[in-house]
Design a protein around this motif. Structure first.
Motif, PDB file in Angstrom:
ATOM      1  N   SER A 127       1.182  -1.311  -0.176  1.00  0.00           N
ATOM      2  CA  SER A 127      -0.188   0.302  -0.006  1.00  0.00           C
ATOM      3  C   SER A 127       1.123   1.267   0.158  1.00  0.00           C
ATOM      4  O   SER A 127       0.156   2.572  -0.682  1.00  0.00           O
ATOM      5  N   GLY A 128       1.903   1.405   0.816  1.00  0.00           N
ATOM      6  CA  GLY A 128       2.733   1.849   0.946  1.00  0.00           C
ATOM      7  C   GLY A 128       3.752   2.671  -0.386  1.00  0.00           C
ATOM      8  O   GLY A 128       3.733   4.111  -0.420  1.00  0.00           O
ATOM      9  N   LEU A 129       4.151   1.083  -1.194  1.00  0.00           N
ATOM     10  CA  LEU A 129       4.786   1.619  -2.316  1.00  0.00           C
ATOM     11  C   LEU A 129       4.199   2.374  -3.685  1.00  0.00           C
ATOM     12  O   LEU A 129       4.322   2.962  -4.319  1.00  0.00           O
ATOM     13  N   PHE A 130       2.277   1.395  -3.558  1.00  0.00           N
ATOM     14  CA  PHE A 130       1.777   2.216  -4.446  1.00  0.00           C
ATOM     15  C   PHE A 130       1.567   3.679  -4.302  1.00  0.00           C
ATOM     16  O   PHE A 130       1.246   4.554  -5.210  1.00  0.00           O
ATOM     17  N   ALA A 131       0.816   4.177  -2.983  1.00  0.00           N
ATOM     18  CA  ALA A 131       0.795   5.490  -2.929  1.00  0.00           C
ATOM     19  C   ALA A 131       1.777   6.142  -3.240  1.00  0.00           C
ATOM     20  O   ALA A 131       2.140   7.256  -4.161  1.00  0.00           O
ATOM     21  N   ARG A 132       3.494   6.206  -2.735  1.00  0.00           N
ATOM     22  CA  ARG A 132       4.498   6.501  -3.361  1.00  0.00           C
ATOM     23  C   ARG A 132       4.470   6.891  -4.834  1.00  0.00           C
ATOM     24  O   ARG A 132       4.579   8.027  -5.322  1.00  0.00           O
ATOM     25  N   GLY A 133       4.314   5.867  -5.736  1.00  0.00           N
ATOM     26  CA  GLY A 133       4.477   6.451  -6.701  1.00  0.00           C
ATOM     27  C   GLY A 133       3.621   7.080  -7.067  1.00  0.00           C
ATOM     28  O   GLY A 133       3.439   7.394  -8.234  1.00  0.00           O
ATOM     29  N   VAL A 134       2.007   6.752  -6.625  1.00  0.00           N
ATOM     30  CA  VAL A 134       1.042   7.803  -7.380  1.00  0.00           C
ATOM     31  C   VAL A 134       1.613   9.210  -6.960  1.00  0.00           C
ATOM     32  O   VAL A 134       1.313  10.411  -7.956  1.00  0.00           O
ATOM     33  N   LEU A 135       2.135   9.769  -5.758  1.00  0.00           N
ATOM     34  CA  LEU A 135       2.283  10.570  -5.580  1.00  0.00           C
ATOM     35  C   LEU A 135       3.455  11.061  -5.865  1.00  0.00           C
ATOM     36  O   LEU A 135       3.276  12.662  -6.110  1.00  0.00           O
ATOM     37  N   ARG A 136       4.400  10.261  -6.287  1.00  0.00           N
ATOM     38  CA  ARG A 136       5.565  10.765  -7.062  1.00  0.00           C
ATOM     39  C   ARG A 136       5.784  10.382  -8.516  1.00  0.00           C
ATOM     40  O   ARG A 136       6.109  11.090  -9.267  1.00  0.00           O
ATOM     41  N   GLY A 137       4.570   9.982  -9.021  1.00  0.00           N
ATOM     42  CA  GLY A 137       4.239  10.109 -10.811  1.00  0.00           C
ATOM     43  C   GLY A 137       3.220  11.331 -11.010  1.00  0.00           C
ATOM     44  O   GLY A 137       3.295  12.376 -10.789  1.00  0.00           O
ATOM     45  N   ARG A 138       3.087  11.345 -12.104  1.00  0.00           N
ATOM     46  CA  ARG A 138       1.725  12.633 -12.804  1.00  0.00           C
ATOM     47  C   ARG A 138       0.787  12.684 -12.190  1.00  0.00           C
ATOM     48  O   ARG A 138       0.440  13.306 -11.946  1.00  0.00           O
ATOM     49  N   PRO A 139      -0.103  11.364 -11.706  1.00  0.00           N
ATOM     50  CA  PRO A 139      -0.862  11.440 -10.696  1.00  0.00           C
ATOM     51  C   PRO A 139      -0.709  12.354  -9.868  1.00  0.00           C
ATOM     52  O   PRO A 139      -1.650  13.541  -9.238  1.00  0.00           O
ATOM     53  N   GLY A 140       0.589  12.100  -9.030  1.00  0.00           N
ATOM     54  CA  GLY A 140       0.863  13.400  -7.675  1.00  0.00           C
ATOM     55  C   GLY A 140       0.875  14.374  -8.062  1.00  0.00           C
ATOM     56  O   GLY A 140       0.112  15.699  -7.458  1.00  0.00           O
ATOM     57  N   ARG A 141       1.102  15.267  -9.573  1.00  0.00           N
ATOM     58  CA  ARG A 141       1.458  16.550  -9.285  1.00  0.00           C
ATOM     59  C   ARG A 141       0.463  16.677  -9.872  1.00  0.00           C
ATOM     60  O   ARG A 141      -0.043  18.088  -9.540  1.00  0.00           O
ATOM     61  N   ALA A 142      -0.390  16.192 -10.951  1.00  0.00           N
ATOM     62  CA  ALA A 142      -2.183  16.985 -10.858  1.00  0.00           C
ATOM     63  C   ALA A 142      -2.780  16.891  -9.398  1.00  0.00           C
ATOM     64  O   ALA A 142      -3.951  17.532  -9.612  1.00  0.00           O
ATOM     65  N   LEU A 143      -2.854  15.932  -8.527  1.00  0.00           N
ATOM     66  CA  LEU A 143      -3.587  16.062  -7.299  1.00  0.00           C
ATOM     67  C   LEU A 143      -2.576  17.581  -6.254  1.00  0.00           C
ATOM     68  O   LEU A 143      -4.022  18.028  -6.140  1.00  0.00           O
ATOM     69  N   ASN A 144      -1.778  17.519  -6.217  1.00  0.00           N
ATOM     70  CA  ASN A 144      -0.985  18.487  -5.694  1.00  0.00           C
ATOM     71  C   ASN A 144      -1.485  19.752  -6.538  1.00  0.00           C
ATOM     72  O   ASN A 144      -1.259  20.851  -6.023  1.00  0.00           O
ATOM     73  N   ALA A 145      -1.492  19.872  -7.910  1.00  0.00           N
ATOM     74  CA  ALA A 145      -2.202  20.516  -8.724  1.00  0.00           C
ATOM     75  C   ALA A 145      -3.279  21.136  -8.181  1.00  0.00           C
ATOM     76  O   ALA A 145      -3.624  22.501  -7.845  1.00  0.00           O
ATOM     77  N   ILE A 146      -4.051  20.467  -8.522  1.00  0.00           N
ATOM     78  CA  ILE A 146      -5.469  20.702  -7.890  1.00  0.00           C
ATOM     79  C   ILE A 146      -5.302  21.559  -5.920  1.00  0.00           C
ATOM     80  O   ILE A 146      -6.509  22.007  -5.517  1.00  0.00           O
TER      81      ILE A 146
END
Length: 363
Positions: A205-224
């Motif tokens: 769970s941690g590795l998947f969430a870390r991948g989401v946050l460090r990837g393109r989806p994470g940048r989009a979520l932070n922009a939102i």
């Protein structure tokens, strides 16, 4: 390094020289060895912390990374916990209630319970995609009231006020119950067996969430989170990302609910109330918004504190054992992590895990 060394070999060597790498390795070995030495109380406390960490990671994706306030996290934990019980249970009669159960293989029931929590989040996601801030918080608060009403009154599914027993998990021929399995002359019962299953679930769970946050989806979520209108102008589908992260957060909560049910060995409706949702919000604020490590640290603090106060209530001042009068450990723990939330907001806005800048460092 020599000039002929490959970039991969250089990267591996550089990582091995970091103290952080050795700290992670030592911590991993320690976590793997703990079931051989700790008694049942400490193992169950660790299991509660790991289950809470998985749920907190999901909430941090929603609230910390995307800026969407959710007060209904406990609802999705209940969906995961009771979904597993109904899907894996055989049915029967207990305390005057006729319990329903599909009798599916427990490993399949656990997977379907997580998907069921995600489906529940998907039903709410159109609302989550269009609301933000306090408006979403109030809307998700309604899930708690709806969930509590269903849990207390749908007695054939939930067992009513007294709850229902939780079927043990079986995976690859191994049943995670109190049947002894001897490993290296150490008897392994349910807590020891579940320790490794929970540890693996937390790692993935941690590795998947870390991948989401460090990837393109994470940048989009932070922009939102930082500027919704600017994110939309840059081409980010704001409503779709908000709805998607709400579903993902619900699935994390469902997995945490399944683990909590397996550890408790009995699900009780009263546990999945508003207080539990507030505790999860406290976890991510204390640990650090928007980070996986922050969710884990905050979950460990909030979930372990009441258990430690209960265990050592005889030796602590101002704390009395449950039922003996005075300040109960659960109430004392809420005061303490409430104060921790205030302290984090005032003095550590990034939480316990956010790196601090040096005084002379430029912003």
């Amino acid at each position: 390094m020599s000039e002929t060394a490959t970039p991969f070999a250089y990267t591996v060597t550089a990582r091995l020289r970091r103290p952080r790498t050795w700290a992670w390795a030592a911590g991993s070995v320690l976590l793997l060895a703990l079931p051989f030495y700790l008694d049942r109380f400490w193992l169950q406390a660790g299991l509660f912390a790991m289950a809470a960490a998985i749920g907190a990671i999901g909430l941090n994706l929603l609230t910390g990374a995307t800026g969407q306030l959710s007060m209904g996290h406990a609802f999705f934990l209940a969906v995961g916990a009771y979904g597993y019980c109904v899907l894996a249970g055989e049915g029967g009669t207990e305390n005057g209630h006729t319990l329903s159960g599909l009798g599916l293989p427990s490993w399949l029931a656990a997977v379907l319970a997580v998907l069921l929590a995600g489906a529940a989040g998907g039903l709410f996601s159109p609302i989550a995609g269009r609301l933000r801030g306090a408006y979403l918080g109030i809307a998700t608060l309604a899930l708690i009231f709806i969930g509590q009403h269903v849990l207390f009154n749908a007695s054939s599914l939930t067992g009513g006020y007294n709850g229902r027993p939780v079927p043990p998990l079986s995976l690859f021929g191994l049943t995670f119950d109190d049947t002894e399995t001897v490993v290296a002359a150490v008897p392994f019962q349910s807590s020891e067996k579940l320790w490794y299953a929970a540890l693996l679930a937390l790692l993935l769970s941690g590795l998947f969430a870390r991948g989401v946050l460090r990837g393109r989806p994470g940048r989009a979520l932070n922009a939102i989170r930082d500027h919704r209108i600017a994110a939309g102008v840059m081409g980010v589908p704001v409503a779709r990302y908000r709805a998607g992260v709400f579903v993902l957060s619900s699935m994390y909560a469902g997995l945490a609910g399944v683990l909590l049910a397996l550890v408790f060995q009995r699900t009780v409706p009263e546990y999945f109330g508003m207080v539990l949702s507030l505790e999860y919000l406290a976890m991510i604020v204390i640990g650090g918004l928007g980070t996986v490590a922050g969710a884990v640290v905050g979950a460990a603090f909030v979930s372990l504190l009441p258990q430690l106060l209960t265990h050592y209530s005889d030796a602590l001042p101002l704390v009395a054992a449950p039922g003996t009068g005075g300040l109960a450990p659960g109430e004392a723990s809420r005061y303490l992590y409430g104060a921790a939330v205030v302290a984090a907001v005032l003095f550590l806005p990034g939480g316990l895990t956010r790196p601090r800048k040096n005084p002379g460092e430029k912003k």
